[in-house]
Enzyme design. Sequence first.
Site, short mmCIF file in Angstrom:
data_model
loop_
_atom_site.label_atom_id
_atom_site.label_comp_id
_atom_site.label_asym_id
_atom_site.label_seq_id
_atom_site.Cartn_x
_atom_site.Cartn_y
_atom_site.Cartn_z
N ASP A 485 33.20 36.95 47.05
CA ASP A 485 34.19 38.02 47.03
C ASP A 485 33.61 39.37 47.44
O ASP A 485 34.35 40.32 47.67
CB ASP A 485 34.81 38.14 45.64
CG ASP A 485 35.71 36.96 45.31
OD1 ASP A 485 36.29 36.39 46.24
OD2 ASP A 485 35.82 36.61 44.12
N CYS A 486 32.29 39.45 47.50
CA CYS A 486 31.64 40.73 47.81
C CYS A 486 31.06 40.77 49.22
O CYS A 486 30.29 41.67 49.55
CB CYS A 486 30.53 41.02 46.80
SG CYS A 486 31.11 41.26 45.11
#
Length: 791
Positions: A485-486
């Site tokens: 997600d990063c």
Amino acid sequence: MQYGYFDDANREYVIERPDTPRSWTNYLGSTEYGAIITNNAGGYSFFRSAYEARFIRFRGNNIPMDQPGRYFYIRDRDTGDYWSASWQPVGKPLDAYKSICRHGTAYTIIESEYSGVRSECTYFVPLGQLFEYWLCTITNQTDTPRRLSVFTYVEFTSEWHIVGDLNDLQFSQHAIRSEAAGNMIEQVLLNNITTQRVGRTAPLRTWFTLQGAAVAGFDTDREAFLGPYRGYHNPLVVEQGRCTGSLADGDNGCGTFQVDVDLAPGESVPLVIMLGLDRGGVEGAAAVEEFGTMAKAGEELAKVKDYWHSRIGVLSTRTPDDEFNSMVNVWNPYNCLITYAWSRSASLVYQGLRNGLGYRDTVQDLLAVMPAIPQEAGRRLELMLTGQYSTGGAMAVVKTFEHKPGEEPLPGPDEYRADDCLWHFFTVPAYVKETGDMAFYDKVLPYADQGEDTVLGHLKRALEFNLAERGRHGLLGGMRADWNDCIGRQEESLFITFQARYALDVYADICQRLGREEEARWARSERDDLDQKIQAFAWDGEWFLRSTYPDGTILGGKHNREGRIFLNAQSWAVISGAATDEQARTAMNSVNEHLATPHGIMIFDPAVEGDSDVPIGAKIINKGHKENAGIFCHTQGWAVMAETLLGRGDLAYKHYRAFMPAAYNTRAEVRGIEPYVHCQSTHSKYSRRFGASRLPWLSGTASWAYVSATQYLLGIQPEYDGLRIDPCLPEVMPEVTVQRTFRGKRFSIHMKRGPVGKGVRSLKLNGKTVEGNLLPIDACRAENTVDVEVC
């Protein structure tokens, strides 16, 4: 430093020192009545949702770290000295106070000895019930009579919704009311409402009772019990030795009973506490009538143990590594079942904000529980397939009790995550292989928004969804996220490209088996096209690139000052079959050289500075934490799998032990968290806390750790036509035995390792030689003996 040990015979972890570096927890109950308990009796209980229906209060990230909880206070009426049956909350000096906690499968036992008095408290939720037991036996171990008072304590929430309870005090402090009669306390929330309003069902009732002794007093008001400017370590009522008979009317409710006991030398008193939910005003009394004795509680505890032991007993192994055995035989499968039950919604860290089943998490979690509960897992898998949109993407979260297939609104086009439905190409075949139910591929299930399709159609739609999103080099897009997600919004993600490559291979194989030749040819053509594009662009000489971005940035190459090499691009190049043999070995050699540490493999290296122009969100995280060059444990199993596919058992085993919790049992101060369950991440070399682990229990790490250990190191692999034996054993495992139940048949497998450790030289089923390494299911008996000579 060692705080406990594995008791594999009883399937327990025994904590001999209560002052663990962090609270070490366990789970009780079911997805209806859930509960968490720590080694010092802290924790909370809830109905279905830790976020929307928590009825025992708990304060996360607090000091002391795990309070309040489920407490028994014991007071000597002659001396005025008092202590708690768990070390906390009173916290007597450990040179005078002895405590042992036994965390088992959905039960916890806390034993203590202080001042010649022994207590043993057992906590669990009986199967199929909406209440919990606290069973406490107190024994006088001295040669003189003892006059004792025992006080219970539980702190109820004033509002079941966690945000309302802790933040909306202008409402929550005016909505509860407690009553007490004899040995029953009842707290009611919203007692004035008798109909459905503002999304609530009211009233909400919690009951609390004591059985086994005469009640000498009670309190239901927290402030009356604790006293002003005091804490759980020194409650005024306990200090003074008598309850006040308080009845909460707003503010904060609690459940306290006082029992006065006179014990002769060697004498014991058993106390039965029951705490539960009452939706009709009569369920508490009925539960007490049926379950309110110590004998009945003992029967119910035996049922809980049998239930959980049967669930985790589908596979067991004996190797020379006792720590590996403890994890594979008990704690890893139990961890996987708990993660399957609660996804990422209920722990001391996850306080319910992720209120549902995260799509990508849940589909991966299903992999490891498939051998244990195939039918139950199959129903969950169907639920998740109905969380796929007709577009091919998926819902972020599926809420079990609210999900309405065919009626869910579509997200915006920028909200999709690229990896969600690609995990089905592991999990759907895993279900079919475990059960042998090939007809599942033709089962028709609805999409989340509209329409329906066969399971095979759902898989095809997922592939089309990802193949349609391409970048300038023809590789697949990362969309909003690609598991990481990063990582930022990538134009091209090698992780997704490798995942899709794997998925196309799987889809082609399924279609071939089902006689869908045209579909199989389509999938192989798409796979071959991806292979050409991968080879044309993605290989950087010693490892594979990770990402490209819309502004032209390329990440994960030798030219990068930060984020030069990423683990997932290398492990998935091997898992997917995209890498040539030379590339696969070179890439994993680079992982070992640049990313491997004594505590696990970093997600990438070097770390990204906060002011970096590298377009990834991880730079807001401290260096060496989580996605910013931390050791993200979810990824470790993939590296183990990749090394076994290369036949490098020693390296695979080295990587496995680096993140294996039990390997830290004798140095628990390094890891900090429980040495019996997996976690989300570990601090890497860039952090001042190198080796410290965080976020235990609820993580995809558990699933992939179990899969990599059982199917890749031990090599016990369910297939459509039988059970494949394909181990990759390290040199330290010259001989291994495995017990496996598969499609109702039992297999006793004995392996002897040769000099290589990979590949099967000889395979015998019930004394008869079998060609290759597949045990045909039709040739197997109810009980089977398997002898394996490994190359």
